[in-house]
Design a protein around this motif. Structure first.
Motif, PDB file in Angstrom:
ATOM      1  N   CYS A 159      10.281  11.087  11.655  1.00  0.00           N
ATOM      2  CA  CYS A 159       9.490  11.060  11.734  1.00  0.00           C
ATOM      3  C   CYS A 159       8.899  11.471  12.669  1.00  0.00           C
ATOM      4  O   CYS A 159       7.768  12.294  12.932  1.00  0.00           O
ATOM      5  CB  CYS A 159       9.107   9.511  11.195  1.00  0.00           C
ATOM      6  N   ARG A 171      18.632   3.880  12.022  1.00  0.00           N
ATOM      7  CA  ARG A 171      17.258   3.852  12.188  1.00  0.00           C
ATOM      8  C   ARG A 171      17.004   4.747  13.280  1.00  0.00           C
ATOM      9  O   ARG A 171      15.491   5.900  13.257  1.00  0.00           O
ATOM     10  CB  ARG A 171      16.896   2.448  12.500  1.00  0.00           C
ATOM     11  N   ASP A 176      15.640  -0.149   3.968  1.00  0.00           N
ATOM     12  CA  ASP A 176      14.643   0.292   3.324  1.00  0.00           C
ATOM     13  C   ASP A 176      14.842   1.763   4.399  1.00  0.00           C
ATOM     14  O   ASP A 176      15.227   3.254   3.851  1.00  0.00           O
ATOM     15  CB  ASP A 176      13.233   0.390   3.505  1.00  0.00           C
ATOM     16  N   VAL A 177      15.739   1.413   5.025  1.00  0.00           N
ATOM     17  CA  VAL A 177      15.875   2.465   6.008  1.00  0.00           C
ATOM     18  C   VAL A 177      17.525   3.803   5.772  1.00  0.00           C
ATOM     19  O   VAL A 177      17.297   4.925   5.257  1.00  0.00           O
ATOM     20  CB  VAL A 177      16.036   2.401   7.713  1.00  0.00           C
ATOM     21  N   SER A 214       9.277  -1.855  12.114  1.00  0.00           N
ATOM     22  CA  SER A 214       8.884  -3.026  11.251  1.00  0.00           C
ATOM     23  C   SER A 214       9.590  -2.527   9.780  1.00  0.00           C
ATOM     24  O   SER A 214       9.672  -3.470   8.888  1.00  0.00           O
ATOM     25  CB  SER A 214       7.544  -3.424  11.048  1.00  0.00           C
ATOM     26  N   THR A 215      10.312  -1.310   9.567  1.00  0.00           N
ATOM     27  CA  THR A 215      11.010  -0.599   8.495  1.00  0.00           C
ATOM     28  C   THR A 215      12.331  -1.296   7.916  1.00  0.00           C
ATOM     29  O   THR A 215      13.133  -1.402   9.442  1.00  0.00           O
ATOM     30  CB  THR A 215      10.858   0.877   8.055  1.00  0.00           C
ATOM     31  N   SER A 216      12.670  -2.871   7.318  1.00  0.00           N
ATOM     32  CA  SER A 216      13.779  -3.010   7.141  1.00  0.00           C
ATOM     33  C   SER A 216      14.838  -2.510   6.978  1.00  0.00           C
ATOM     34  O   SER A 216      14.848  -1.277   6.937  1.00  0.00           O
ATOM     35  CB  SER A 216      13.830  -3.852   6.064  1.00  0.00           C
ATOM     36  N   LEU A 247       5.845   3.389   1.181  1.00  0.00           N
ATOM     37  CA  LEU A 247       6.374   4.159   2.959  1.00  0.00           C
ATOM     38  C   LEU A 247       6.355   4.885   3.067  1.00  0.00           C
ATOM     39  O   LEU A 247       6.513   6.392   2.166  1.00  0.00           O
ATOM     40  CB  LEU A 247       7.399   3.474   2.851  1.00  0.00           C
ATOM     41  N   GLN A 257       2.631   1.606   4.553  1.00  0.00           N
ATOM     42  CA  GLN A 257       3.208   1.760   5.925  1.00  0.00           C
ATOM     43  C   GLN A 257       4.392   2.027   6.205  1.00  0.00           C
ATOM     44  O   GLN A 257       4.983   3.528   5.675  1.00  0.00           O
ATOM     45  CB  GLN A 257       4.494   0.513   4.991  1.00  0.00           C
ATOM     46  N   SER A 258       3.826   2.320   7.751  1.00  0.00           N
ATOM     47  CA  SER A 258       4.311   3.696   8.429  1.00  0.00           C
ATOM     48  C   SER A 258       5.762   3.794   8.777  1.00  0.00           C
ATOM     49  O   SER A 258       6.446   2.423   8.695  1.00  0.00           O
ATOM     50  CB  SER A 258       3.639   4.020   9.695  1.00  0.00           C
ATOM     51  N   PRO A 259       6.369   4.408   8.264  1.00  0.00           N
ATOM     52  CA  PRO A 259       8.335   4.217   9.460  1.00  0.00           C
ATOM     53  C   PRO A 259       7.817   3.514   9.998  1.00  0.00           C
ATOM     54  O   PRO A 259       7.275   4.635  11.367  1.00  0.00           O
ATOM     55  CB  PRO A 259       9.196   5.514   8.437  1.00  0.00           C
ATOM     56  N   ARG A 302       3.904  -1.134  -2.933  1.00  0.00           N
ATOM     57  CA  ARG A 302       4.497  -1.062  -0.975  1.00  0.00           C
ATOM     58  C   ARG A 302       4.978   0.391  -1.535  1.00  0.00           C
ATOM     59  O   ARG A 302       5.584   1.351  -1.740  1.00  0.00           O
ATOM     60  CB  ARG A 302       6.288  -1.653  -1.669  1.00  0.00           C
TER      61      ARG A 302
END
Lengths: 226, 99
Positions: free
Chosen positions: A53, A46, B16-17, B11-13, A204, B6-8, A202
């Motif tokens: 990002c 993460r 997903d990451v 809150s990104t799961s 991202l 949705q922006s990374p 969805r």
């Protein structure tokens, strides 16, 4: 000293605190210093993504594989930048102003199957036996996939300069990576809002252009890093 | 159905990451890649195989209901379809034509 490697940027790219650049001419590798005995967890993934990002806000970034570590500045410079600076420059230029968007579409299964049953009545014919059932199911699944691909192609057409189909998810949805102009992400919002009720989307974004790195710098030498 | 972009971020799961980050990005052969602990990729693959058989059976059942609809008021399934495992080992099955 071990270095965690994040991505390749232009040498004048502003860096967030805690990161530094290993520079060669107009190119740089964004690194952070790690202790020894490194172990990575999912949470490190993460923060790796967060770093990339954050970097993307100020210009193009070529993400390096998560978990890559280098021994020192010289080896990072020699292996990441020196082998193909021209290729890296071209990739950075090509991706300037572009970001990746992950679009996840889930199509209502009943609607898809009903459309297929109309189009291909042979798929509805009765079968007996486990093997025959699985075979029939596999063929339906192929048709479902093809139908979704075609439909998604229509829905996503014109939104991206490049599109890459990604895998299926557990919920039966499919994902696509779209390469889009950072300042045109609102076009995706508009397209998503116009989707029919039978499709759930969805999105991202903006993400680093992971699926659009058509470049593999080759190390000039592996000496000393066995 | 719609949703906003949705922006990374926080809150990104995690799923997903990992999906975004793992096995992607430029690989430089000379550099060691530290493995990521706590991620059971093999388990995920096994689960996908099981899930697809499950999906196949669900598709066939749904399709047969759809095929039966114009002729019958209540969709009736052949007995073999209700419990396909019960008829295993398989009966000789006609090959199904692909187009």
């Amino acid at each position: 000293m071990t270095l965690a490697l994040y991505g390749i940027v232009r040498a004048d790219h502003p860096l967030p605190a805690g990161l530094r650049a290993v520079v060669l001419a107009d190119l740089a590798v964004v690194v952070s210093d790690l202790g020894s005995g490194v172990e990575l967890t999912a949470e490190d993934a993460r923060s790796h993504l967060d770093v990339l990002c954050a970097l993307m806000a100020d210009g193009p970034v070529l993400p390096l594989r998560f978990g890559s570590v280098g021994p020192d500045d010289d080896s990072v410079r020699d292996n990441a930048l020196r082998p193909d600076p021209e290729g890296l420059r071209l990739a950075l230029d090509r991706l300037t102003g572009l970001v990746e968007a992950r679009v996840h579409l889930t199509f209502d299964e009943t609607a898809v199957l009903a459309a297929l049953a109309d189009a291909r009545p042979t798929l509805t014919r009765p079968v007996t036996g486990f093997e025959a059932t699985i075979e029939q199911g596999r063929q339906i699944a192929d048709q479902v996939r093809a139908w979704i691909d075609q439909r998604a192609g229509e829905l996503l057409a014109g939104l991206a300069t490049e599109t890459v189909a990604l895998g299926e998810s557990d919920d039966g949805g499919r994902s696509w990576a779209l390469l889009v102009r950072a300042n045109q992400l609102d076009r995706i919002t508009t397209a998503v809002e116009a989707l029919p009720d039978t499709v759930t989307a969805r999105v991202l974004a903006p993400l680093p252009p992971y699926n659009f790195l058509s470049l593999r710098p080759k190390p000039a030498s592996r000496w000393g890093f066995g | 159905m719609t949703s906003v972009i949705q922006s990374p971020g926080g809150s990104t799961s995690l799923a997903d990451v990992l999906n975004i980050v793992l096995d992607k990005g430029i690989v430089i052969d000379a550099f060691v890649r530290v493995s990521v602990i706590g991620i059971e990729l093999l388990t995920i693959e096994a689960r996908i195989v099981i899930a697809s058989v499950d999906t196949y059976i669900r598709y066939v059942e749904a399709m047969q209901q759809l095929g039966a609809l114009p002729r019958r008021s209540t969709p009736a399934l052949p007995a073999a379809m209700v419990s396909p495992v019960a008829v295993y080992p398989q009966q000789p099955a006609p090959p199904v034509a692909t187009t």
